[in-house]
Design a protein around this motif. Structure first.
Motif, PDB file in Angstrom:
ATOM      1  N   MET A 184       0.815  -1.201   0.000  1.00  0.00           N
ATOM      2  CA  MET A 184       0.000   0.000   0.000  1.00  0.00           C
ATOM      3  C   MET A 184       0.861   1.270   0.000  1.00  0.00           C
ATOM      4  O   MET A 184       0.506   2.258  -0.600  1.00  0.00           O
ATOM      5  N   GLU A 185       2.033   1.236   0.650  1.00  0.00           N
ATOM      6  CA  GLU A 185       2.893   2.410   0.729  1.00  0.00           C
ATOM      7  C   GLU A 185       3.394   2.850  -0.638  1.00  0.00           C
ATOM      8  O   GLU A 185       3.644   4.030  -0.850  1.00  0.00           O
ATOM      9  N   ILE A 186       3.535   1.899  -1.558  1.00  0.00           N
ATOM     10  CA  ILE A 186       4.032   2.266  -2.889  1.00  0.00           C
ATOM     11  C   ILE A 186       3.101   3.271  -3.559  1.00  0.00           C
ATOM     12  O   ILE A 186       3.551   4.205  -4.231  1.00  0.00           O
ATOM     13  N   PHE A 187       1.797   3.132  -3.326  1.00  0.00           N
ATOM     14  CA  PHE A 187       0.836   4.059  -3.920  1.00  0.00           C
ATOM     15  C   PHE A 187       0.964   5.447  -3.293  1.00  0.00           C
ATOM     16  O   PHE A 187       0.798   6.454  -3.979  1.00  0.00           O
ATOM     17  N   ILE A 188       1.295   5.494  -2.016  1.00  0.00           N
ATOM     18  CA  ILE A 188       1.492   6.784  -1.356  1.00  0.00           C
ATOM     19  C   ILE A 188       2.698   7.504  -1.960  1.00  0.00           C
ATOM     20  O   ILE A 188       2.631   8.693  -2.262  1.00  0.00           O
ATOM     21  N   ILE A 245       1.765   8.673  -5.462  1.00  0.00           N
ATOM     22  CA  ILE A 245       0.883   9.846  -5.387  1.00  0.00           C
ATOM     23  C   ILE A 245       1.680  11.083  -4.993  1.00  0.00           C
ATOM     24  O   ILE A 245       1.493  12.160  -5.556  1.00  0.00           O
ATOM     25  N   LEU A 246       2.604  10.922  -4.030  1.00  0.00           N
ATOM     26  CA  LEU A 246       3.465  12.048  -3.642  1.00  0.00           C
ATOM     27  C   LEU A 246       4.320  12.524  -4.815  1.00  0.00           C
ATOM     28  O   LEU A 246       4.463  13.733  -5.043  1.00  0.00           O
ATOM     29  N   ALA A 247       4.878  11.575  -5.571  1.00  0.00           N
ATOM     30  CA  ALA A 247       5.701  11.939  -6.723  1.00  0.00           C
ATOM     31  C   ALA A 247       4.874  12.728  -7.741  1.00  0.00           C
ATOM     32  O   ALA A 247       5.310  13.777  -8.225  1.00  0.00           O
ATOM     33  N   ILE A 248       3.697  12.248  -8.045  1.00  0.00           N
ATOM     34  CA  ILE A 248       2.822  12.940  -8.999  1.00  0.00           C
ATOM     35  C   ILE A 248       2.465  14.328  -8.480  1.00  0.00           C
ATOM     36  O   ILE A 248       2.493  15.314  -9.226  1.00  0.00           O
ATOM     37  N   LEU A 249       2.159  14.411  -7.193  1.00  0.00           N
ATOM     38  CA  LEU A 249       1.814  15.693  -6.583  1.00  0.00           C
ATOM     39  C   LEU A 249       2.980  16.681  -6.668  1.00  0.00           C
ATOM     40  O   LEU A 249       2.798  17.845  -7.047  1.00  0.00           O
ATOM     41  N   PHE A 250       4.198  16.204  -6.352  1.00  0.00           N
ATOM     42  CA  PHE A 250       5.368  17.081  -6.444  1.00  0.00           C
ATOM     43  C   PHE A 250       5.600  17.551  -7.878  1.00  0.00           C
ATOM     44  O   PHE A 250       5.901  18.726  -8.107  1.00  0.00           O
ATOM     45  N   PHE A 251       5.450  16.653  -8.845  1.00  0.00           N
ATOM     46  CA  PHE A 251       5.662  17.043 -10.244  1.00  0.00           C
ATOM     47  C   PHE A 251       4.599  18.043 -10.710  1.00  0.00           C
ATOM     48  O   PHE A 251       4.909  18.997 -11.418  1.00  0.00           O
ATOM     49  N   LEU A 252       3.348  17.834 -10.308  1.00  0.00           N
ATOM     50  CA  LEU A 252       2.287  18.774 -10.675  1.00  0.00           C
ATOM     51  C   LEU A 252       2.524  20.146 -10.043  1.00  0.00           C
ATOM     52  O   LEU A 252       2.361  21.175 -10.699  1.00  0.00           O
ATOM     53  N   LEU A 253       2.900  20.154  -8.772  1.00  0.00           N
ATOM     54  CA  LEU A 253       3.178  21.424  -8.111  1.00  0.00           C
ATOM     55  C   LEU A 253       4.381  22.126  -8.740  1.00  0.00           C
ATOM     56  O   LEU A 253       4.410  23.349  -8.850  1.00  0.00           O
ATOM     57  N   GLU A 254       5.361  21.348  -9.172  1.00  0.00           N
ATOM     58  CA  GLU A 254       6.520  21.928  -9.856  1.00  0.00           C
ATOM     59  C   GLU A 254       6.099  22.601 -11.152  1.00  0.00           C
ATOM     60  O   GLU A 254       6.560  23.695 -11.478  1.00  0.00           O
ATOM     61  N   ILE A 255       5.215  21.957 -11.888  1.00  0.00           N
ATOM     62  CA  ILE A 255       4.727  22.536 -13.140  1.00  0.00           C
ATOM     63  C   ILE A 255       3.991  23.840 -12.862  1.00  0.00           C
ATOM     64  O   ILE A 255       4.140  24.816 -13.593  1.00  0.00           O
ATOM     65  N   LEU A 256       3.206  23.872 -11.790  1.00  0.00           N
ATOM     66  CA  LEU A 256       2.431  25.067 -11.471  1.00  0.00           C
ATOM     67  C   LEU A 256       3.294  26.206 -10.936  1.00  0.00           C
ATOM     68  O   LEU A 256       3.018  27.371 -11.216  1.00  0.00           O
ATOM     69  N   THR A 257       4.330  25.882 -10.154  1.00  0.00           N
ATOM     70  CA  THR A 257       5.138  26.938  -9.538  1.00  0.00           C
ATOM     71  C   THR A 257       6.379  27.282 -10.332  1.00  0.00           C
ATOM     72  O   THR A 257       6.830  28.416 -10.306  1.00  0.00           O
ATOM     73  N   GLY A 258       6.973  26.313 -10.995  1.00  0.00           N
ATOM     74  CA  GLY A 258       8.192  26.560 -11.752  1.00  0.00           C
ATOM     75  C   GLY A 258       9.375  26.920 -10.870  1.00  0.00           C
ATOM     76  O   GLY A 258      10.286  27.608 -11.294  1.00  0.00           O
ATOM     77  N   SER A 259       9.382  26.449  -9.646  1.00  0.00           N
ATOM     78  CA  SER A 259      10.435  26.815  -8.697  1.00  0.00           C
ATOM     79  C   SER A 259      11.703  26.001  -8.866  1.00  0.00           C
ATOM     80  O   SER A 259      12.746  26.358  -8.362  1.00  0.00           O
ATOM     81  N   ILE A 265      12.417  23.228  -7.520  1.00  0.00           N
ATOM     82  CA  ILE A 265      12.792  22.616  -6.243  1.00  0.00           C
ATOM     83  C   ILE A 265      11.973  21.352  -6.019  1.00  0.00           C
ATOM     84  O   ILE A 265      12.499  20.322  -5.620  1.00  0.00           O
ATOM     85  N   LEU A 266      10.700  21.435  -6.296  1.00  0.00           N
ATOM     86  CA  LEU A 266       9.799  20.311  -6.007  1.00  0.00           C
ATOM     87  C   LEU A 266      10.074  19.092  -6.881  1.00  0.00           C
ATOM     88  O   LEU A 266       9.734  17.975  -6.504  1.00  0.00           O
ATOM     89  N   VAL A 267      10.692  19.300  -8.024  1.00  0.00           N
ATOM     90  CA  VAL A 267      11.007  18.175  -8.902  1.00  0.00           C
ATOM     91  C   VAL A 267      11.925  17.180  -8.191  1.00  0.00           C
ATOM     92  O   VAL A 267      11.811  15.968  -8.374  1.00  0.00           O
ATOM     93  N   TRP A 268      12.825  17.669  -7.346  1.00  0.00           N
ATOM     94  CA  TRP A 268      13.751  16.782  -6.635  1.00  0.00           C
ATOM     95  C   TRP A 268      13.026  15.933  -5.604  1.00  0.00           C
ATOM     96  O   TRP A 268      13.382  14.781  -5.391  1.00  0.00           O
ATOM     97  N   PHE A 269      11.996  16.486  -4.993  1.00  0.00           N
ATOM     98  CA  PHE A 269      11.189  15.693  -4.064  1.00  0.00           C
ATOM     99  C   PHE A 269      10.391  14.630  -4.822  1.00  0.00           C
ATOM    100  O   PHE A 269      10.156  13.534  -4.322  1.00  0.00           O
ATOM    101  N   GLY A 270       9.963  14.966  -6.044  1.00  0.00           N
ATOM    102  CA  GLY A 270       9.275  13.984  -6.875  1.00  0.00           C
ATOM    103  C   GLY A 270      10.186  12.827  -7.244  1.00  0.00           C
ATOM    104  O   GLY A 270       9.782  11.658  -7.178  1.00  0.00           O
ATOM    105  N   ILE A 271      11.427  13.142  -7.604  1.00  0.00           N
ATOM    106  CA  ILE A 271      12.392  12.085  -7.933  1.00  0.00           C
ATOM    107  C   ILE A 271      12.679  11.237  -6.697  1.00  0.00           C
ATOM    108  O   ILE A 271      12.743  10.003  -6.771  1.00  0.00           O
ATOM    109  N   SER A 272      12.819  11.872  -5.551  1.00  0.00           N
ATOM    110  CA  SER A 272      13.063  11.133  -4.305  1.00  0.00           C
ATOM    111  C   SER A 272      11.885  10.232  -3.957  1.00  0.00           C
ATOM    112  O   SER A 272      12.066   9.123  -3.445  1.00  0.00           O
ATOM    113  N   SER A 273      10.685  10.681  -4.246  1.00  0.00           N
ATOM    114  CA  SER A 273       9.497   9.852  -4.008  1.00  0.00           C
ATOM    115  C   SER A 273       9.498   8.618  -4.898  1.00  0.00           C
ATOM    116  O   SER A 273       9.107   7.531  -4.473  1.00  0.00           O
ATOM    117  N   ILE A 274       9.939   8.776  -6.130  1.00  0.00           N
ATOM    118  CA  ILE A 274      10.024   7.635  -7.043  1.00  0.00           C
ATOM    119  C   ILE A 274      11.049   6.626  -6.532  1.00  0.00           C
ATOM    120  O   ILE A 274      10.805   5.399  -6.552  1.00  0.00           O
TER     121      ILE A 274
END
Length: 135
Positions: A1-5, A8-22, A24-33
């Motif tokens: 079940m944790e794999i889905f979390i 989901i976190l990775a997708i969320l970080f990537f979406l937020l990165e697209i919206l903010t363009g900062s 920074i969040l892309v690295w958290f997305g990669i770490s989530s993967i």
């Protein structure tokens, strides 16, 4: 079940990165993967979370210069502050000190330090409230 979390976190970080363009969040997305991959290989949660934290910090530290280079600088100056140092042309004279100038295609109220006439070129040297100060 944790794999889905983690996914989901990775997708969320990537979406937020697209919206903010900062950049920074892309690295958290990669770490989530990476954490999701560790979950797939049956590593415990603490190892997954530790890898998430360590990889995020490493990516943030080693890519800071690159992120600064590719992230556009936000100019926080107001429109009027950008005019300081530019030349302006006197288009109307209200009295000896209060004039209307045209600078960068826009007309502005201005206060003249020296006596000027219509058609003179002046330099914007400051701003006070909503009036340019010219000399």
């Amino acid at each position: 079940m944790e794999i889905f979390i983690w996914i989901i976190l990775a997708i969320l970080f990537f979406l937020l990165e697209i919206l903010t363009g900062s950049f920074i969040l892309v690295w958290f997305g990669i770490s989530s993967i990476v954490a999701a991959v560790l979950n797939y290989f049956k590593f415990d949660f603490y190892t997954q979370f530790g890898a998430f934290i360590v990889i995020s910090i490493i990516l943030l530290v080693f890519t800071k210069k690159f992120a600064i280079k590719v992230t556009p600088e936000i100019n926080k100056k107001t429109t009027a502050e950008r005019l300081i140092g530019r030349n302006a042309k006197v288009v109307r004279k209200i009295d000896d000190k209060n004039i209307i100038v045209k600078v960068c295609g826009e007309e502005w109220s201005a206060y003249a330090k020296n006596n000027v006439d219509i058609g003179d070129t002046v330099k914007v040297c400051g701003i006070e409230s909503i009036k340019l100060i010219v000399e």
